[in-house]
Each structure stands twice: as C-alpha cells, then as structure tokens.
Design a protein around this motif. Structure first.
Motif, PDB file in Angstrom:
ATOM      1  N   LYS A 198     121.408  21.160-142.481  1.00  0.00           N
ATOM      2  CA  LYS A 198     121.426  22.051-141.324  1.00  0.00           C
ATOM      3  C   LYS A 198     120.013  22.553-141.023  1.00  0.00           C
ATOM      4  CE  LYS A 198     123.762  26.077-139.462  1.00  0.00           C
ATOM      5  NZ  LYS A 198     124.748  27.117-139.695  1.00  0.00           N
ATOM      6  N   GLU A 199     119.269  22.914-142.072  1.00  0.00           N
ATOM      7  CA  GLU A 199     117.894  23.374-141.886  1.00  0.00           C
ATOM      8  C   GLU A 199     117.023  22.270-141.295  1.00  0.00           C
ATOM      9  OE1 GLU A 199     116.555  24.721-145.688  1.00  0.00           O
ATOM     10  OE2 GLU A 199     117.890  26.461-145.699  1.00  0.00           O
ATOM     11  N   GLN A 200     117.210  21.033-141.767  1.00  0.00           N
ATOM     12  CA  GLN A 200     116.438  19.906-141.250  1.00  0.00           C
ATOM     13  C   GLN A 200     116.745  19.671-139.775  1.00  0.00           C
ATOM     14  OE1 GLN A 200     114.066  18.113-142.935  1.00  0.00           O
ATOM     15  NE2 GLN A 200     113.644  17.122-140.991  1.00  0.00           N
ATOM     16  N   GLU A 201     118.017  19.761-139.407  1.00  0.00           N
ATOM     17  CA  GLU A 201     118.401  19.573-138.004  1.00  0.00           C
ATOM     18  C   GLU A 201     117.793  20.666-137.132  1.00  0.00           C
ATOM     19  OE1 GLU A 201     122.668  19.441-138.119  1.00  0.00           O
ATOM     20  OE2 GLU A 201     122.704  17.352-138.782  1.00  0.00           O
ATOM     21  N   GLU A 202     117.788  21.901-137.637  1.00  0.00           N
ATOM     22  CA  GLU A 202     117.202  23.000-136.877  1.00  0.00           C
ATOM     23  C   GLU A 202     115.696  22.799-136.693  1.00  0.00           C
ATOM     24  OE1 GLU A 202     118.231  26.693-138.777  1.00  0.00           O
ATOM     25  OE2 GLU A 202     120.365  26.448-138.340  1.00  0.00           O
ATOM     26  N   GLU A 203     115.015  22.349-137.756  1.00  0.00           N
ATOM     27  CA  GLU A 203     113.573  22.071-137.655  1.00  0.00           C
ATOM     28  C   GLU A 203     113.304  20.967-136.637  1.00  0.00           C
ATOM     29  OE1 GLU A 203     111.712  21.261-141.411  1.00  0.00           O
ATOM     30  OE2 GLU A 203     112.586  23.057-142.331  1.00  0.00           O
ATOM     31  N   ASP A 204     114.137  19.925-136.665  1.00  0.00           N
ATOM     32  CA  ASP A 204     113.968  18.821-135.717  1.00  0.00           C
ATOM     33  C   ASP A 204     114.168  19.303-134.283  1.00  0.00           C
ATOM     34  OD1 ASP A 204     113.469  17.150-137.832  1.00  0.00           O
ATOM     35  OD2 ASP A 204     115.461  16.202-137.818  1.00  0.00           O
ATOM     36  N   MET A 205     115.150  20.162-134.078  1.00  0.00           N
ATOM     37  CA  MET A 205     115.403  20.695-132.731  1.00  0.00           C
ATOM     38  C   MET A 205     114.237  21.569-132.268  1.00  0.00           C
ATOM     39  SD  MET A 205     118.087  19.483-131.380  1.00  0.00           S
ATOM     40  CE  MET A 205     118.244  20.608-130.018  1.00  0.00           C
ATOM     41  N   GLN A 206     113.706  22.386-133.170  1.00  0.00           N
ATOM     42  CA  GLN A 206     112.571  23.235-132.821  1.00  0.00           C
ATOM     43  C   GLN A 206     111.357  22.385-132.457  1.00  0.00           C
ATOM     44  OE1 GLN A 206     112.088  25.780-136.214  1.00  0.00           O
ATOM     45  NE2 GLN A 206     113.669  27.226-135.550  1.00  0.00           N
ATOM     46  N   LEU A 207     111.111  21.339-133.249  1.00  0.00           N
ATOM     47  CA  LEU A 207     109.993  20.449-132.953  1.00  0.00           C
ATOM     48  C   LEU A 207     110.199  19.750-131.617  1.00  0.00           C
ATOM     49  CD1 LEU A 207     107.343  19.114-133.759  1.00  0.00           C
ATOM     50  CD2 LEU A 207     108.671  17.403-135.013  1.00  0.00           C
ATOM     51  N   SER A 208     111.411  19.299-131.375  1.00  0.00           N
ATOM     52  CA  SER A 208     111.717  18.623-130.115  1.00  0.00           C
ATOM     53  C   SER A 208     111.491  19.569-128.933  1.00  0.00           C
ATOM     54  CB  SER A 208     113.160  18.130-130.139  1.00  0.00           C
ATOM     55  OG  SER A 208     113.480  17.495-128.935  1.00  0.00           O
ATOM     56  N   ASP A 209     111.961  20.800-129.067  1.00  0.00           N
ATOM     57  CA  ASP A 209     111.769  21.785-128.002  1.00  0.00           C
ATOM     58  C   ASP A 209     110.285  22.078-127.788  1.00  0.00           C
ATOM     59  OD1 ASP A 209     114.505  21.912-127.668  1.00  0.00           O
ATOM     60  OD2 ASP A 209     114.750  23.780-128.815  1.00  0.00           O
ATOM     61  N   LEU A 210     109.545  22.198-128.888  1.00  0.00           N
ATOM     62  CA  LEU A 210     108.114  22.452-128.786  1.00  0.00           C
ATOM     63  C   LEU A 210     107.411  21.313-128.065  1.00  0.00           C
ATOM     64  CD1 LEU A 210     105.538  24.068-129.577  1.00  0.00           C
ATOM     65  CD2 LEU A 210     105.507  22.698-131.676  1.00  0.00           C
ATOM     66  N   ILE A 211     107.722  20.094-128.446  1.00  0.00           N
ATOM     67  CA  ILE A 211     107.063  18.936-127.837  1.00  0.00           C
ATOM     68  C   ILE A 211     107.414  18.817-126.355  1.00  0.00           C
ATOM     69  CG2 ILE A 211     106.997  16.401-127.866  1.00  0.00           C
ATOM     70  CD1 ILE A 211     106.912  16.601-130.921  1.00  0.00           C
ATOM     71  N   GLU A 212     108.607  19.196-125.985  1.00  0.00           N
ATOM     72  CA  GLU A 212     108.990  19.160-124.568  1.00  0.00           C
ATOM     73  C   GLU A 212     108.108  20.078-123.724  1.00  0.00           C
ATOM     74  OE1 GLU A 212     111.073  17.249-122.748  1.00  0.00           O
ATOM     75  OE2 GLU A 212     111.467  16.101-124.561  1.00  0.00           O
ATOM     76  N   THR A 213     107.573  21.132-124.324  1.00  0.00           N
ATOM     77  CA  THR A 213     106.706  22.037-123.564  1.00  0.00           C
ATOM     78  C   THR A 213     105.366  21.409-123.223  1.00  0.00           C
ATOM     79  OG1 THR A 213     105.725  23.076-125.543  1.00  0.00           O
ATOM     80  CG2 THR A 213     107.756  24.060-124.677  1.00  0.00           C
ATOM     81  N   PHE A 214     105.027  20.302-123.860  1.00  0.00           N
ATOM     82  CA  PHE A 214     103.746  19.643-123.629  1.00  0.00           C
ATOM     83  C   PHE A 214     103.762  18.712-122.417  1.00  0.00           C
ATOM     84  CE2 PHE A 214     103.394  19.911-128.497  1.00  0.00           C
ATOM     85  CZ  PHE A 214     102.882  21.196-128.436  1.00  0.00           C
ATOM     86  N   ARG A 215     104.906  18.530-121.806  1.00  0.00           N
ATOM     87  CA  ARG A 215     105.007  17.614-120.664  1.00  0.00           C
ATOM     88  C   ARG A 215     104.286  18.200-119.456  1.00  0.00           C
ATOM     89  NH1 ARG A 215     110.370  14.903-117.892  1.00  0.00           N
ATOM     90  NH2 ARG A 215     109.197  13.610-116.440  1.00  0.00           N
ATOM     91  N   SER A 216     103.514  17.333-118.810  1.00  0.00           N
ATOM     92  CA  SER A 216     102.813  17.729-117.600  1.00  0.00           C
ATOM     93  C   SER A 216     103.748  17.594-116.403  1.00  0.00           C
ATOM     94  CB  SER A 216     101.598  16.815-117.415  1.00  0.00           C
ATOM     95  OG  SER A 216     101.012  17.044-116.164  1.00  0.00           O
ATOM     96  N   ILE A 217     103.564  18.425-115.433  1.00  0.00           N
ATOM     97  CA  ILE A 217     104.422  18.393-114.231  1.00  0.00           C
ATOM     98  C   ILE A 217     104.311  17.046-113.530  1.00  0.00           C
ATOM     99  CG2 ILE A 217     104.730  19.395-111.925  1.00  0.00           C
ATOM    100  CD1 ILE A 217     103.776  22.068-113.113  1.00  0.00           C
ATOM    101  N   SER A 218     103.131  16.444-113.550  1.00  0.00           N
ATOM    102  CA  SER A 218     102.895  15.206-112.806  1.00  0.00           C
ATOM    103  C   SER A 218     103.342  13.947-113.564  1.00  0.00           C
ATOM    104  CB  SER A 218     101.404  15.085-112.462  1.00  0.00           C
ATOM    105  OG  SER A 218     100.645  15.033-113.656  1.00  0.00           O
ATOM    106  N   GLU A 219     103.807  14.084-114.793  1.00  0.00           N
ATOM    107  CA  GLU A 219     104.193  12.905-115.573  1.00  0.00           C
ATOM    108  C   GLU A 219     105.563  12.385-115.160  1.00  0.00           C
ATOM    109  OE1 GLU A 219     102.689  12.443-119.998  1.00  0.00           O
ATOM    110  OE2 GLU A 219     103.339  14.504-119.620  1.00  0.00           O
ATOM    111  N   SER A 220     105.622  11.074-114.947  1.00  0.00           N
ATOM    112  CA  SER A 220     106.921  10.467-114.658  1.00  0.00           C
ATOM    113  C   SER A 220     107.731  10.422-115.946  1.00  0.00           C
ATOM    114  CB  SER A 220     106.738   9.050-114.114  1.00  0.00           C
ATOM    115  OG  SER A 220     106.249   8.204-115.140  1.00  0.00           O
ATOM    116  N   GLU A 221     109.012  10.171-115.827  1.00  0.00           N
ATOM    117  CA  GLU A 221     109.883  10.095-117.007  1.00  0.00           C
ATOM    118  C   GLU A 221     109.419   8.982-117.958  1.00  0.00           C
ATOM    119  OE1 GLU A 221     112.640  11.498-119.511  1.00  0.00           O
ATOM    120  OE2 GLU A 221     112.222  12.387-117.559  1.00  0.00           O
TER     121      GLU A 221
END
Length: 163
Positions: A64-87
């Motif tokens: 459960k802790e590993q899944e939570e860490e993975d979700m936090q990392l995923s959420d953090l990395i999503e914040t790095f997306r630029s507005i102009s980047e295509s999918e």
C-alpha cells in the motif's frame, strides 16, 4: 605433446593403483558420490530459499505504501507538463522523466527536466545540441519508443540533395 604424456602417465598410475588395491577404487567412488550428493543437497537448499523469497507475498502495508509513493510520483511528474505539449510529446517526455527520476531527485529535478526538454526538442523538433549532451540524453532515453518521429534534414543535406 608433453602435456598429453603427463596425462597418460597419471591415468596409467591411477589404473595401477586401483588394480593393486581395490579399496582405493571404492574410496574414490564414494568420494565422488559424496561430492555429488552434497552438491545436489546444497542446490536443493538454495532453490528452496529462493522460492521462499520469490513466493513470499509483499507485506500488504508495504504494498500500500509503495502504491501511494507511485501515485505521488505520478502526480508530481504530471505537474511538469507544458501547456504547449501535445499528448504524444508528453507521453514520451513523461517516460523519460519516470525512467530517470531516481537519479535526479531533489534538488536536481530541474536538471532532469532540462535534459528531458533537450531530448524532446531533439526528437520532435530536430534541434541540435552538443554531441556530449546528445549522447547523454540518448543514453537516458534508451528503450523509449517514439512512434512516427519526424525525420529532419539539415540545410547542408537539402542543398546537397538538390545538386
């Protein structure tokens, strides 16, 4: 040839010993059998220990802790997306960041983001950079599959092609 002669002499010597004393032959067989049995028993024991390690389920709390860490990392990395980047561009750059995040944790995340942009700009826009830098980002991106990546030609290549 001398080595073959020595081997032959050793073989002849062993045959002579076993012919003279049958107990030597029996002791050699027992020794070989004991070594073989010991090797087999050691191998079985090692395999059993490996099975215990491999088959043991992850502690539910740790899982459960590993899944939570993975979700936090995923959420953090999503914040790095630029507005102009295509999918398409973002998916590839996100893979790049995920693959290399452990090597560039705080306070070096900005460096990782810059390297990810260098790689994405090179692949998708054809930007050129220093060879050492390009080698580094290509190595970091090894294994990332970019579908339908554009192919770029330099001005020199275009002029050469027209001639």
């Amino acid at each position: 040839m001398a080595a073959a002669s020595v081997k032959e002499l050793i073989g002849q010597n062993e045959q002579a010993e076993t012919a003279c004393d049958p107990q030597i032959n029996q002791k050699k067989k027992q020794k070989k059998n004991n070594v073989a049995v010991t090797d087999v028993e050691d191998s079985i024991e090692q395999n059993e220990q490996l099975e215990i390690v491999c088959d043991s389920p992850m502690n539910p709390q740790k899982k459960k802790e590993q899944e939570e860490e993975d979700m936090q990392l995923s959420d953090l990395i999503e914040t790095f997306r630029s507005i102009s980047e295509s999918e398409k561009h973002w998916e590839c750059r996100r893979d790049f960041i995920f693959r290399n995040y452990d090597d560039y944790e705080d306070p070096h995340v900005d460096q990782l983001l810059a390297l990810s942009m260098v790689w994405a700009n090179h692949v998708f826009l054809g930007c050129r950079y220093d060879e050492v830098l390009l080698e580094k980002v290509k190595e970091m991106a090894e294994g990332i599959v970019v579908e339908d990546a554009p192919v770029f030609k330099t001005r020199d290549e275009l002029i050469k092609q027209k001639r």
